[in-house]
Design an enzyme around this catalytic site. Structure first.
Site, PDB file in Angstrom:
ATOM      1  N   LYS A  12       0.027  -1.067   0.483  1.00 23.85           N
ATOM      2  CA  LYS A  12       0.178  -0.294   0.084  1.00 23.85           C
ATOM      3  C   LYS A  12       0.866   1.410   0.074  1.00 23.85           C
ATOM      4  CE  LYS A  12      -2.409  -1.356   4.087  1.00 23.85           C
ATOM      5  NZ  LYS A  12      -1.986  -1.739   4.144  1.00 23.85           N
ATOM      6  N   ARG A  37      -9.490   1.907   9.109  1.00 26.63           N
ATOM      7  CA  ARG A  37      -9.195   0.016   8.475  1.00 26.63           C
ATOM      8  C   ARG A  37     -10.065  -1.456   9.982  1.00 26.63           C
ATOM      9  NH1 ARG A  37      -2.854   1.393   9.116  1.00 26.63           N
ATOM     10  NH2 ARG A  37      -1.647  -0.699   9.470  1.00 26.63           N
ATOM     11  N   ARG A  51      11.535  -6.305   4.744  1.00 23.72           N
ATOM     12  CA  ARG A  51      11.165  -4.782   4.302  1.00 23.72           C
ATOM     13  C   ARG A  51      12.286  -3.702   5.345  1.00 23.72           C
ATOM     14  NH1 ARG A  51       5.551  -2.640   4.537  1.00 23.72           N
ATOM     15  NH2 ARG A  51       5.621  -3.290   6.517  1.00 23.72           N
ATOM     16  N   ARG A 102      11.689  -1.720  10.519  1.00 27.50           N
ATOM     17  CA  ARG A 102      10.390  -1.263  11.460  1.00 27.50           C
ATOM     18  C   ARG A 102      10.622  -2.795  13.097  1.00 27.50           C
ATOM     19  NH1 ARG A 102       5.673   0.270   7.697  1.00 27.50           N
ATOM     20  NH2 ARG A 102       4.335   0.078   9.397  1.00 27.50           N
ATOM     21  N   ARG A 129      -0.590  -8.550  13.423  1.00 26.92           N
ATOM     22  CA  ARG A 129      -0.471  -7.411  12.807  1.00 26.92           C
ATOM     23  C   ARG A 129      -1.906  -8.369  11.596  1.00 26.92           C
ATOM     24  NH1 ARG A 129       3.955  -4.580  10.396  1.00 26.92           N
ATOM     25  NH2 ARG A 129       2.861  -3.234   9.548  1.00 26.92           N
TER      26      ARG A 129
END
Ligand code: AMP
Length: 216
Positions: free
Chosen positions: A13, A85, A124, A157, A168
């Protein structure tokens, strides 16, 4: 024009929103990026949000809705990334837009298998300065740990660690996935396969945005 990009963590996203915002002149409103900036600045909102982000939990709806309401301007052209969300946030957004005599024009759901999303989050890396997103496999930095764009430190992160990433994804399934049914009934809705290359995903998203613009 108001466009929402829905998708699990790791579905791309953020990357796609940045590309599309530049291409079509949208304001990119990414609640995760805003929270990370507020936490870095240790603002009141940042202090309220930080434990939730660290644990991979959602920040309470009232905090998120208030934060977004303070940033949406009437007549603006927005690409919403990571918001809404929950159903409560979606209803909160509808109310805000109604007050502005506006509504959601397009919702695109980026679909991705859970295993692939976990793999992407594990590889990532994110710049602590400008937020640029890298991937150790498909898009490494030229110098390890240093951002190509702003030279700040590039790190994983906290919430991309394997355990938090899995949590998540569960939160996404429980609280965010129901928005698919909500928006199928409420707005122009499309699905795009996020397992394709970033360029192909961008082309598919661009085509949907172009056709929505043409139909308005
Ligand atoms: P993201 O960068 O979109 O993956 O968001 C990172 C984290 O920020 C999430 O795991 C949540 O803790 C928080 N967050 C971002 N957007 C929202 C939202 N709309 N509602 C609640 N929490 C959010």
């Amino acid at each position: 024009m108001i466009v929402i990009l829905l998708g699990s963590p790791g579905s791309g996203k953020g990357t796609q929103s940045k590309r599309l915002a530049e291409k079509f002149g949208f304001q990119h409103l990414a609640t995760g990026d805003i929270f990370r900036a507020e936490i870095a600045a240790q603002s009141a909102v940042g202090q309220k949000a930080q434990d939730y982000l660290k644990a991979g939990k959602l920040v309470p709806d009232s905090i998120v809705i208030e934060m977004v309401a303070g940033r949406l301007e009437s007549g603006g052209k927005y690409l919403l990334d990571g918001f809404p969300r929950t159903l409560e946030q979606a209803q909160g957004l509808d109310e805000m837009l109604k007050r502005m005599k506006s509504s959601v024009d397009l919702v695109v759901y980026l679909t991705l298998q859970k295993e692939e999303a976990i793999k992407r989050m594990a590889s990532r890396r994110t710049c602590t300065g400008c937020g640029e997103v890298y991937n150790v496999i498909s898009r490494p930095t030229a110098v390890e740990g240093v951002c190509d764009k702003c030279s700040a430190k590039v790190v994983q992160r906290d919430d991309d660690s394997e355990a938090t990433a899995a949590k998540r994804l569960m939160v996404f399934e429980d609280l965010t996935h129901p928005l698919v049914a909500y928006y199928k009934a409420e707005a122009a809705f499309h699905e795009v396969d996020a397992a394709q290359t970033p360029d192909k995903v961008e082309a598919a998203l661009s085509a949907v945005i172009e056709s929505t613009k043409a139909a308005r």
